[in-house]
Design a protein around this motif. Sequence first.
Motif, PDB file in Angstrom:
ATOM      1  N   ASP A  77      -2.890  68.499 -20.375  1.00  0.00           N
ATOM      2  CA  ASP A  77      -1.546  68.972 -20.015  1.00  0.00           C
ATOM      3  C   ASP A  77      -1.547  70.490 -20.164  1.00  0.00           C
ATOM      4  O   ASP A  77      -2.030  71.010 -21.175  1.00  0.00           O
ATOM      5  CB  ASP A  77      -0.512  68.336 -20.949  1.00  0.00           C
ATOM      6  N   ILE A  94       2.433  62.015 -14.066  1.00  0.00           N
ATOM      7  CA  ILE A  94       1.271  61.634 -14.872  1.00  0.00           C
ATOM      8  C   ILE A  94       0.261  60.876 -14.018  1.00  0.00           C
ATOM      9  O   ILE A  94       0.586  59.876 -13.376  1.00  0.00           O
ATOM     10  CB  ILE A  94       1.691  60.801 -16.099  1.00  0.00           C
ATOM     11  N   SER A 133       0.097  66.033 -15.193  1.00  0.00           N
ATOM     12  CA  SER A 133      -0.724  65.945 -16.410  1.00  0.00           C
ATOM     13  C   SER A 133      -1.640  64.735 -16.237  1.00  0.00           C
ATOM     14  O   SER A 133      -1.291  63.794 -15.540  1.00  0.00           O
ATOM     15  CB  SER A 133       0.152  65.778 -17.644  1.00  0.00           C
ATOM     16  N   TYR A 195       3.520  55.634 -21.162  1.00  0.00           N
ATOM     17  CA  TYR A 195       3.455  56.807 -20.272  1.00  0.00           C
ATOM     18  C   TYR A 195       4.007  56.517 -18.887  1.00  0.00           C
ATOM     19  O   TYR A 195       4.399  57.416 -18.171  1.00  0.00           O
ATOM     20  CB  TYR A 195       2.008  57.311 -20.153  1.00  0.00           C
ATOM     21  N   PRO A 197       2.542  55.901 -15.923  1.00  0.00           N
ATOM     22  CA  PRO A 197       1.961  56.916 -15.042  1.00  0.00           C
ATOM     23  C   PRO A 197       2.395  56.748 -13.584  1.00  0.00           C
ATOM     24  O   PRO A 197       2.699  55.643 -13.151  1.00  0.00           O
ATOM     25  CB  PRO A 197       0.457  56.676 -15.181  1.00  0.00           C
TER      26      PRO A 197
END
Length: 595
Positions: A77, A94, A133, A195, A197
């Motif tokens: 990140d 992400i 990230s 997360y 993603p």
Amino acid sequence: MKTTLIILLNLAIMVAIGQDKEEQWLTKFEKSNYMQTVSYDECIAFSKKLAHKSEIVHYSEIGWSPQKRAIPMLIIDKDGYTLPEDIKKTGRLIMFIQAGIHAGEPDGTDAGFMLIRDMIIYQKHLGLLDKVSILFIPSFNVDGLARMSAYNRINQNGPEEMGWRTNSNNLNLNRDYMKADSPEMKAWLKVFHQYLPDFFIDCHTTDGADYQYVATYGIETYGNMDNELTQWLSHYYEPKLKEQMQQKGSPIFPYVSFKKWHDPRSGLVRRVGTPMISQGYTALQNRIGLLIETHMLKAYKPRVYATYNLLVMSLEMMNAEAKTLKKLHHNADLLMSSEKLGPQKLCVAYQVDYMDTTQVDFLGIEYDMQVSDLTGGEWFQYSKTPATFQIDLFENQVEETVVKLPKAYIIPVEYPEVQEIIKSHGISFFITDKKHTIEIETYKFSQQKWGQNPYEGHHSLTSFKADPIQRKTTYEAGAMVVPVRQRALKVLTYLLEPKADNSFVSWGFFNASMEQKEYSETYVMEKMARKMIAENPDLLTEFEAWKKENPQRAKSQWLQCNWFYQKSPYWDQKKDVYPVGKITDQKVLFLLGQH
Ligand SMILES: [Zn+2]
């Protein structure tokens, strides 16, 4: 003269230091002339080295394998954030890259290491971190990686040594996304729902027929993925990825199977990804998953570079489309949660339509088929001559099973392992605090057939009939109530609908509920059967008809007596009834405790 000499000496030292620096940051893959990959210890050491070098790379461990090896994950990140809430606050998307779920296919490990190294040491591709990230698992199947050998992949052209396909319990982690038996998958699911993603990439190397493509790819665009995301994938991402790889001189093609094993000319088949594998699973979570499959016969070097390019291109497109992607994911999640706008029915199993084809150009390799004088089988002999085949592609999918969605499902307290798996998928639920007797819909099973051999350690139910029934059922306190309207609607429906691809029922989680556990003695039943016929003479006609339809079974006195037993009030009313209930009435849901 002296000054010049000093300058020259200094320059020489600087060059030498520079070379050292270069040498120090080469991956094992590059140092070995592109022939080798890392061992488990080297994988951890290189991951830590990258994290030690740069503020923007963080080393973490997501969990443990059965042999107690840590599973590493690097978080990259640009501000050094590591927690999902911190990263999300920046507005960045992400990207989740995974290598080595099959540790014998380590292309993604080496590609990912080079990419992160290029970013932090050579400041290359740093712009890719502007709006994204990265989570990178350099090797997911760490026990498999520790079982390194030159003899793990019989068909594969390098690296010199590689890990093993399965984990140390001999489970294939890329069949474990739904049932989540392995500690590795439990850890993965935790990372995934923490997360959430925006893009997931799973790196593999495939077996199968020979062709020109160094890499093929799989994405979900056939119905299991949210409609808007499907449009984005098929109109923006997929054509662009193909075009850019073509420009790089490494054309790609969708990951296909062949209608007839090994024979490309028989026709190419694309399918909906089953949710037991990674990209099929992320589709049910309304998130994009890319499967990369480099080809086993290509040298390791071009395979790793093709993987590298696919990672970079995907990251570029994420950056370019960050706003759109964020909105699409938000909308997809919202749609699943909406009682009004969300689906009322869901397709939970698809089949390829073999009546519908399109002609495509496929970059194949010329081959002959000979009958083997050794085995008598068909022996495909590939030449070195490239050839473009115009062949049939079967990619139209038909809906095999469509289910009507209830308001919620209820899982009895006596199935804690099922409840635990529901939890591990990040599915929302609540637990009842007292006993309830409620009206539910469920299924009565019949004509069950189980697989002869174990599959991934399970005694799978391979075919069965499921007739919908309604009944009053008592659920003890501690039952898990899973409301359907939530972002993970598809995952919970696939798990809990018996006929769905990868349901708990199909994996055999409810096998015991289909066993007969009380038996009548034949001499007791002979007497009782006569009494039953006396009370209901139609029963005899029914019995004679059953015998006619089942001549084999009618030969057994015991089975005939069991037929009467099933008609008696002593028969187990729970046998073959699915213990999970479907709640269709909102009032019942409130009664259970949803507020
Ligand atoms: Zn694989």
